[in-house]
Write an enzyme that holds these catalytic residues in place. Structure first.
Site, PDB file in Angstrom:
ATOM      1  N   LYS A  24      -2.401  -0.907  22.773  1.00 26.08           N
ATOM      2  CA  LYS A  24      -2.272  -0.808  24.231  1.00 26.08           C
ATOM      3  C   LYS A  24      -3.031   0.429  24.739  1.00 26.08           C
ATOM      4  CE  LYS A  24       1.042  -1.632  27.811  1.00 26.08           C
ATOM      5  NZ  LYS A  24       1.144  -0.619  28.761  1.00 26.08           N
ATOM      6  N   LYS A  43      -3.516  12.561   8.732  1.00 29.36           N
ATOM      7  CA  LYS A  43      -2.876  12.167   7.470  1.00 29.36           C
ATOM      8  C   LYS A  43      -3.883  11.367   6.657  1.00 29.36           C
ATOM      9  CE  LYS A  43      -1.210   7.553   8.079  1.00 29.36           C
ATOM     10  NZ  LYS A  43      -0.421   6.601   7.405  1.00 29.36           N
ATOM     11  N   LYS A  50      -6.713   5.065   4.884  1.00 31.59           N
ATOM     12  CA  LYS A  50      -7.942   4.279   4.805  1.00 31.59           C
ATOM     13  C   LYS A  50      -8.603   4.221   6.177  1.00 31.59           C
ATOM     14  CE  LYS A  50      -8.564   3.404   0.709  1.00 31.59           C
ATOM     15  NZ  LYS A  50      -9.324   2.974  -0.402  1.00 31.59           N
TER      16      LYS A  50
HETATM   17  P1  ADP Z   1      -3.191   3.462   5.035  1.00 32.27           P
HETATM   18  O1  ADP Z   1      -2.723   4.415   6.124  1.00 32.27           O
HETATM   19  O2  ADP Z   1      -4.239   4.071   4.175  1.00 32.27           O
HETATM   20  O3  ADP Z   1      -3.616   2.106   5.580  1.00 32.27           O
HETATM   21  P2  ADP Z   1      -0.822   2.073   4.209  1.00 32.27           P
HETATM   22  O4  ADP Z   1      -0.393   1.950   5.637  1.00 32.27           O
HETATM   23  O5  ADP Z   1      -1.315   0.836   3.522  1.00 32.27           O
HETATM   24  O6  ADP Z   1      -1.920   3.211   4.102  1.00 32.27           O
HETATM   25  O7  ADP Z   1       0.386   2.699   3.397  1.00 32.27           O
HETATM   26  C1  ADP Z   1       1.013   2.178   2.244  1.00 32.27           C
HETATM   27  C2  ADP Z   1       2.201   3.066   1.866  1.00 32.27           C
HETATM   28  O8  ADP Z   1       1.756   4.401   1.584  1.00 32.27           O
HETATM   29  C3  ADP Z   1       3.257   3.215   2.990  1.00 32.27           C
HETATM   30  O9  ADP Z   1       4.557   3.311   2.425  1.00 32.27           O
HETATM   31  C4  ADP Z   1       2.878   4.503   3.650  1.00 32.27           C
HETATM   32  O10 ADP Z   1       3.965   5.118   4.308  1.00 32.27           O
HETATM   33  C5  ADP Z   1       2.385   5.340   2.463  1.00 32.27           C
HETATM   34  N1  ADP Z   1       1.365   6.288   2.912  1.00 32.27           N
HETATM   35  C6  ADP Z   1       0.135   6.006   3.407  1.00 32.27           C
HETATM   36  N2  ADP Z   1      -0.555   7.116   3.725  1.00 32.27           N
HETATM   37  C7  ADP Z   1       0.279   8.165   3.440  1.00 32.27           C
HETATM   38  C8  ADP Z   1       0.150   9.584   3.543  1.00 32.27           C
HETATM   39  N3  ADP Z   1      -0.954  10.152   3.994  1.00 32.27           N
HETATM   40  N4  ADP Z   1       1.214  10.334   3.173  1.00 32.27           N
HETATM   41  C9  ADP Z   1       2.346   9.767   2.691  1.00 32.27           C
HETATM   42  N5  ADP Z   1       2.530   8.432   2.556  1.00 32.27           N
HETATM   43  C10 ADP Z   1       1.514   7.629   2.919  1.00 32.27           C
END
Ligand code: ADP
Ligand code: TRP
Length: 325
Positions: free
Chosen positions: A113, A194, A197
């Site tokens: 949004k 943070k 990807k």
């Molecule tokens: P991305 O942000 O790279 O697309 P995902 O959303 O696929 O990652 O995350 C998969 C799992 O890893 C989730 O449980 C998410 O909370 C955890 N995760 C992703 N990035 C981080 C991070 N920078 N720090 C801690 N946990 C993370």
């Protein structure tokens, strides 16, 4: 025995350090005390992926990574989300209890949004948290290990379980989120966002040595030179080093930062060595599994059977409770 459940989308290709430290490592540690149900969320990935070959290959690769990181099939189930199509039925039932207002508060909707893209958002992305709730509730999960960014989804899951139980009786178990305090949000190599990807600011511990080196050397630093004294508390390199080095090794790096005569390049090489030392056995196992698909497939097949047995139990209760045949 209590049950831990979590899922990870295959869209990211190889898992990065944020995934590993925030979700995968804590999830694997729970194998000591919990029955563990972990899956690769390929239905969720369909919201963005349109290439069938890529979806299949990435799903397989993420399963191999889980095994390489140490998932023990004797202590749980590792499976593909889409191997249990019952999930879509529970998702429909829950979607009849989720309100439009709830879903417009979800992160993905808000982001779309804010960028003026909500009109193009597909229905799967809009209802992403409902499918995720079904994932969790279908297996009577007690705890859900995730990174901080998923907390909102778990809260929504608890609300939906409560709403279902309010109308139909105590059928669904309300899960607890488990977030690692120190690893809730692993920073990216840009030192700003943070690790994710979507920001392209990641380190993939299972990548080839060459790629890994490129990623570590790309950690963003300020422009202080070799001789300058540096503040270790502000360095992303030191933050990453702390994840893998002993307290004595960290103290040593910190004092070199403060003394000067120690460049960021030196610190990056020390970090790279630590990451390699930690992940080398896992990377070797990963490479072997990628060359031996039968081993991975047989774990996924066994996982599917275990997950299916549990899914059928819960879905039967749900269908009866809400008056379906
Ligand atoms: P991305 O942000 O790279 O697309 P995902 O959303 O696929 O990652 O995350 C998969 C799992 O890893 C989730 O449980 C998410 O909370 C955890 N995760 C992703 N990035 C981080 C991070 N920078 N720090 C801690 N946990 C993370
Ligand atoms: N939404 C999670 C992510 O983006 C993946 C996921 C799907 C999940 N279903 C789940 C996580 C159930 C925990 C429980 O990373």
């Amino acid at each position: 025995m209590k049950r831990s459940l979590s899922g990870i989308k295959p869209t990211s290709g190889l898992p990065h350090l944020g995934n590993y430290l925030g979700m995968i490592k804590p999830a694997l540690e729970l194998q000591k005390s919990h029955e563990t149900f972990y899956f690769i969320a390929d239905y969720h990935a369909l919201t963005t992926i349109r290439d069938p070959k890529k979806l299949k290959a990435d799903t397989f690769q993420m399963a191999a990574a889980f095994l390489a990181f140490g998932f023990d099939p004797a202590k749980g189930a590792l499976f593909r989300q889409s191997d249990i199509p019952e999930i879509t039925e529970l998702s429909w039932i829950l979607s009849c209890l989720a309100s439009y207002g709830d879903l417009t508060r979800a992160h993905a909707y808000k982001a779309a949004k804010d960028e003026g893209r909500e009109g193009e958002m597909n229905l799967g992305t809009f209802s992403y948290p409902v499918l995720m709730s079904a994932d969790i509730l279908l297996y009577d999960s007690d705890v859900v290990p995730v990174g901080q960014d998923q907390l909102q989804h778990i809260e929504m899951t608890r609300q939906l379980a409560q709403r279902f139980n309010h109308y139909y009786g105590e059928v669904l178990k309300k899960p607890e989120a488990l977030v690692q305090k120190d690893m809730a949000t692993v920073p990216g190599i840009d030192g700003v966002n943070k690790m994710s990807k979507s920001y392209g600011n990641f380190i993939e511990p299972l990548a080839s040595e060459k790629t890994l080196k490129t990623q570590v050397m790309a950690i963003v630093t300020d422009s202080l030179g070799l001789d300058d004294k540096k503040n270790p508390d502000e360095s992303a390199i030191v933050k990453f080093y702390k994840f893998f080095a002993s307290p004595a090794e960290v103290a040593d790096m910190e004092s070199k930062f403060r003394a000067g005569g120690y460049g960021y390049g030196h610190a990056k090489i020390a970090l790279l060595d630590k990451i390699k030392e930690h992940f080398d056995p896992m990377r070797k196992r990963f490479d072997a599994l990628m060359k031996n698909p039968d081993e991975v497939e047989s774990v996924l097949k066994e996982g599917k059977q275990k997950a299916q047995a549990q899914a059928t139990l819960v879905l039967d209760k749900v269908r009866k409770a809400c008056g379906l045949s």
